[in-house]
Write an enzyme that holds these catalytic residues in place. Structure first.
Site, PDB file in Angstrom:
ATOM      1  N   GLU A 127       4.185   2.688  50.958  1.00  0.00           N
ATOM      2  CA  GLU A 127       3.802   2.802  52.665  1.00  0.00           C
ATOM      3  C   GLU A 127       2.808   4.070  52.633  1.00  0.00           C
ATOM      4  OE1 GLU A 127       6.315   4.113  56.529  1.00  0.00           O
ATOM      5  OE2 GLU A 127       7.142   2.617  55.062  1.00  0.00           O
ATOM      6  N   ASP A 133       7.894  11.275  63.515  1.00  0.00           N
ATOM      7  CA  ASP A 133       7.988  11.624  62.249  1.00  0.00           C
ATOM      8  C   ASP A 133       8.771  12.862  62.112  1.00  0.00           C
ATOM      9  OD1 ASP A 133       6.681   9.489  61.008  1.00  0.00           O
ATOM     10  OD2 ASP A 133       4.725  10.259  61.616  1.00  0.00           O
TER      11      ASP A 133
END
Length: 125
Positions: A47, A58
């Site tokens: 990814e 995040d």
């Protein structure tokens, strides 16, 4: 014809190693080299995170790597230029992940054209 992700999950039902890396980190030009090394050392899928200036969804490690990549001038345009020809050396599935803001700056149609041209398997926005 089966896509790379379907093929991976049909051929390897367990212990699939999926790795995340931030494009342009640790060095601006390291992404392709890291993808090749990850594949060579057993990663089944990678990814690739698109650096974003305000990555609220995040954790702190990805936030920091995004900030450092952006300081080195990593952009989505640059990532696609770096990834041109990636399928000559990297055959594992590649997933592009980022925030909608970055995609909107490029334009959805241009993003999809770039993904097609670089053989990105999946985009997560």
């Amino acid at each position: 014809m089966m896509n790379r992700i379907d093929k991976l999950f049909r051929e390897k039902e367990a212990e699939i190693l999926s790795i995340y890396l931030t494009a342009g980190y640790p060095g601006l030009n390291d992404t392709v080299r890291l993808l090749e090394a990850l594949q060579e050392h057993g990663a089944d899928m990678v990814e690739i995170g698109i650096p974003f200036s305000d990555p609220l969804a995040d954790g702190p490690v990805i936030q920091q790597s995004s900030q450092l990549a952006l300081r080195k001038a990593m952009t989505l345009d640059l990532l696609f230029r770096q990834m041109k020809g990636i399928r000559e050396t990297v055959n594992i599935p590649l997933v592009l992940m980022g925030y909608l803001n970055t995609v909107l700056q490029m334009g959805m149609e241009q993003l999809l054209e770039n993904c097609r041209d670089t053989w990105i398997d999946v985009v997560i926005i």
